[in-house]
Design an enzyme around this catalytic site. Structure first.
Site, PDB file in Angstrom:
ATOM      1  N   ASP A   1       3.392   0.386  12.179  1.00 44.61           N
ATOM      2  CA  ASP A   1       2.137  -0.203  11.668  1.00 44.61           C
ATOM      3  C   ASP A   1       1.731  -1.506  11.941  1.00 44.61           C
ATOM      4  OD1 ASP A   1       2.166   2.400  10.390  1.00 44.61           O
ATOM      5  OD2 ASP A   1       2.825   1.759   8.455  1.00 44.61           O
TER       6      ASP A   1
ATOM      7  N   LYS B   1       0.716  -1.175  -0.038  1.00 44.54           N
ATOM      8  CA  LYS B   1       0.014  -0.017  -0.021  1.00 44.54           C
ATOM      9  C   LYS B   1       0.702   1.274   0.055  1.00 44.54           C
ATOM     10  CE  LYS B   1      -2.471   2.535   3.472  1.00 44.54           C
ATOM     11  NZ  LYS B   1      -1.245   3.374   4.312  1.00 44.54           N
ATOM     12  N   ASN B   2       1.920   1.343   0.963  1.00 38.93           N
ATOM     13  CA  ASN B   2       2.501   2.609   1.077  1.00 38.93           C
ATOM     14  C   ASN B   2       3.534   2.830  -0.048  1.00 38.93           C
ATOM     15  OD1 ASN B   2       0.901   3.476   3.089  1.00 38.93           O
ATOM     16  ND2 ASN B   2       2.576   2.773   4.711  1.00 38.93           N
TER      17      ASN B   2
HETATM   18  N1  EPU Z   1       7.172  13.973  11.100  1.00 38.68           N
HETATM   19  C1  EPU Z   1       7.208  15.322  11.348  1.00 38.68           C
HETATM   20  N2  EPU Z   1       7.346  16.147  10.345  1.00 38.68           N
HETATM   21  C2  EPU Z   1       6.904  15.955   8.906  1.00 38.68           C
HETATM   22  C3  EPU Z   1       6.587  14.426   8.641  1.00 38.68           C
HETATM   23  C4  EPU Z   1       6.682  13.629   9.801  1.00 38.68           C
HETATM   24  O1  EPU Z   1       7.556  15.683  12.317  1.00 38.68           O
HETATM   25  O2  EPU Z   1       7.303  16.709   8.047  1.00 38.68           O
HETATM   26  C5  EPU Z   1       7.155  13.320  12.156  1.00 38.68           C
HETATM   27  C6  EPU Z   1       5.784  12.503  12.247  1.00 38.68           C
HETATM   28  O3  EPU Z   1       4.777  13.388  13.215  1.00 38.68           O
HETATM   29  C7  EPU Z   1       6.098  11.286  12.974  1.00 38.68           C
HETATM   30  C8  EPU Z   1       7.375  10.782  12.200  1.00 38.68           C
HETATM   31  O4  EPU Z   1       7.862  12.137  11.891  1.00 38.68           O
HETATM   32  O5  EPU Z   1       6.186  11.319  14.443  1.00 38.68           O
HETATM   33  C9  EPU Z   1       7.235   9.848  11.091  1.00 38.68           C
HETATM   34  O6  EPU Z   1       6.355  10.272  10.198  1.00 38.68           O
HETATM   35  P1  EPU Z   1       6.363   9.810   8.817  1.00 38.68           P
HETATM   36  O7  EPU Z   1       6.354  11.116   7.759  1.00 38.68           O
HETATM   37  O8  EPU Z   1       7.501   8.957   8.554  1.00 38.68           O
HETATM   38  O9  EPU Z   1       4.953   9.203   8.412  1.00 38.68           O
HETATM   39  P2  EPU Z   1       3.964   9.286   7.086  1.00 38.68           P
HETATM   40  O10 EPU Z   1       4.949   9.490   5.824  1.00 38.68           O
HETATM   41  O11 EPU Z   1       2.926  10.278   7.534  1.00 38.68           O
HETATM   42  C10 EPU Z   1       3.951   6.880   6.641  1.00 38.68           C
HETATM   43  C11 EPU Z   1       2.990   5.864   6.483  1.00 38.68           C
HETATM   44  C12 EPU Z   1       2.294   5.565   7.854  1.00 38.68           C
HETATM   45  C13 EPU Z   1       3.374   5.240   8.875  1.00 38.68           C
HETATM   46  C14 EPU Z   1       4.381   5.931   8.910  1.00 38.68           C
HETATM   47  C15 EPU Z   1       5.672   5.561   9.641  1.00 38.68           C
HETATM   48  C16 EPU Z   1       2.046   6.182   4.215  1.00 38.68           C
HETATM   49  C17 EPU Z   1       0.982   6.903   3.435  1.00 38.68           C
HETATM   50  N3  EPU Z   1       1.872   6.258   5.775  1.00 38.68           N
HETATM   51  O12 EPU Z   1       3.439   7.913   7.292  1.00 38.68           O
HETATM   52  O13 EPU Z   1       1.455   4.420   7.752  1.00 38.68           O
HETATM   53  O14 EPU Z   1       2.910   4.916   9.980  1.00 38.68           O
HETATM   54  O15 EPU Z   1       4.906   6.257   7.357  1.00 38.68           O
HETATM   55  O16 EPU Z   1       6.272   4.634   9.045  1.00 38.68           O
HETATM   56  O17 EPU Z   1       3.007   5.907   3.658  1.00 38.68           O
HETATM   57  C18 EPU Z   1      -0.397   3.089   7.859  1.00 38.68           C
HETATM   58  O18 EPU Z   1      -0.005   2.568   6.775  1.00 38.68           O
HETATM   59  O19 EPU Z   1      -1.226   2.410   8.504  1.00 38.68           O
HETATM   60  C19 EPU Z   1       0.268   4.170   8.085  1.00 38.68           C
HETATM   61  C20 EPU Z   1      -0.260   4.957   9.183  1.00 38.68           C
END
Ligand code: EPU
Length: 432
Positions: free
Chosen positions: A307, A22-23
């Protein structure tokens, strides 16, 4: 609302096929916007998040042809930078990738602030920092993100991420693929789907190196061309079935996986007394004896994935002893604990740590899927519980698990779906 009805108490046996990640898919679909040609994408998971993204890019003018159950062709040659379908964008987290893709393709973007599962504050400051370093003017106003590249094209830059972020790493990589010059992303995330998106971009003519390490270098190119790409198997879907078998007991062969991506999950299962047999592109998970407690801390890859946190916490409810689970990525990912307590689980949460005292059994109850992975955890709990569990809000689960109910039934679970005629229809792919 739609519900899953589970009669618990059956062990799982048989084989299950894992779908595409998915991701990775939710980044590859927006990235296809930049490609001047036809992208044939194989192993596309059939889940509502990918349907939603394809419906968003088709509103931009992308032509999407469904070839078979898991193969689509996306042709973005006639795409124009129109006003996006903002309501749909608001409902999905991965719509943030449209910022990078639209900036790459058109030199400007207007999107909504992303939606998605709610587990605390989910900022996108690191995405914005990257786009600004590459020469974009970015403004966030009234729930919208406006981005404009100076003279219509981004330029390469050296970007150090203050936080290891999957989304920011991928978004910057996408935007940099067609920027002028070289971009270096430092302190990059290293998840398997980051490598997959880099491989997708490279197979369309991009020059991305180092994905999977903490330094990614992107030499911008003038044009991306069409091609064929097959998405990697979903690490978290596979991990969810591994955890389901650990919790119910039984023996299941999990096919179409990359064992390397599952090492941290396999290691925890072994600590819990579960047998894990590694084959070339499959794992056999077997559990006959009691589950042992363990301690887990979620971390960016190659650490234990956040996750998988709700699913392992649920399995640990059945372990003989006390386990400690610490969430190292998100601020608030324990909302599902209240639902598990309704079923008799003994879990106390203090800050980012859950203390789980194993209990001999859970009892079926009406529970809600608070988010995608929490929903999967509720299903695992229901599969093990005595009596009937009704899981509500299953639209969260269907965002990320292809045919969860069908696959579990095939493994012998007593689970069915009760569709509510009032519930809005799932978005269907536009077949051209
Ligand atoms: N963060 C920041 N600033 C940013 C981006 C992130 O502070 O600009 C922080 C977040 O608040 C968090 C950490 O960095 O504490 C990690 O966030 P990340 O950006 O890695 O998460 P994301 O890209 O929003 C993706 C997956 C999530 C998964 C996370 C961590 C997708 C669409 N989503 O989210 O997947 O939990 O990486 O691995 O790729 C899921 O599939 O159920 C899901 C939630």
């Amino acid at each position: 609302m739609d519900k899953y009805i589970i009669n618990g108490g059956r062990r799982l046996y048989g084989e299950v096929e894992i779908s595409g990640a998915k991701n990775a898919a939710v980044a590859i679909i927006p990235a296809a916007l930049m490609v001047d040609g036809v992208c044939r994408i194989e192993n596309m998971p059939q889940i509502s998040d990918t349907d939603m993204l394809m419906s968003i890019i088709s509103a931009f003018g992308a032509q999407i042809k469904v070839i078979d159950r898991t193969t689509v062709e996306i042709d973005c040659r006639s795409v124009h930078n129109c006003d996006a379908p903002f309501e749909k964008m608001r409902r999905i987290r991965a719509s943030y990738y449209l910022i990078g893709a639209m900036l790459g393709r058109f030199g400007k973007a207007k999107t909504t602030m992303p939606g998605g599962c709610n587990f605390g504050v989910r900022p996108i400051d690191q995405h914005i920092k990257g786009m600004v370093a590459m020469g974009a003017k970015v403004e966030v106003k009234n729930g919208f993100v406006y981005a404009d590249a100076h003279e219509g094209r981004l330029h390469g830059a050296r970007i150090y991420l203050d936080k290891v972020s999957v989304g920011a790493t991928i978004n910057i990589m996408i935007a940099a693929a067609m920027a002028k010059g070289k971009t270096i992303i430092e302190n990059a995330a290293r998840e398997p789907h980051i490598v997959d998106v880099a491989n997708f971009l490279n197979s369309m003519g991009a020059d991305v190196r180092g994905a999977g390490t903490d330094t990614i270098k992107v030499n911008g190119v003038e044009r991306l061309h069409g091609g064929t790409y097959s998405i990697i198997p979903d690490q978290i879907e596979a991990g969810t079935y591994m955890m389901a078998v650990a919790a119910t007991g039984g023996e299941v062969r999990i096919n179409n996986i990359i064992p390397k991506h599952l090492e941290c999950i396999s290691a925890k299962l072994v600590e819990m007394g579960v047998e894990v047999q590694e084959l070339e592109d499959a794992l056999v998970i077997r559990r006959e004896g009691p589950l042992r407690p363990t301690n887990v801390k979620t971390l960016p890859y190659p650490g234990f994935p956040t996750d998988m946190q709700p699913q392992i916490s649920t399995a640990l409810c059945f372990a003989e002893g006390t386990s400690f689970v610490t969430e190292g990525v998100w601020d608030n990912r324990y909302k599902y604990v209240n639902e598990l307590r309704k079923m008799g689980a003994n879990i106390e949460v203090s800050g980012r740590t859950a203390v789980i005292e194993g209990v001999p059994c859970l009892t079926g109850a009406p529970v809600a899927a608070c988010d995608l992975r929490a929903g999967a955890a509720m299903v695992i709990a229901g599969l093990c519980a005595r009596g009937v569990t009704e899981v509500e809000d299953v639209h969260f689960i269907e965002r990320g698990y292809e045919d969860f109910v069908g696959k579990l039934m095939q493994l012998g679970a007593d689970i069915s779906v009760r569709r509510d005629p009032e519930e809005p229809e799932r978005i269907q792919l536009v077949v051209v």
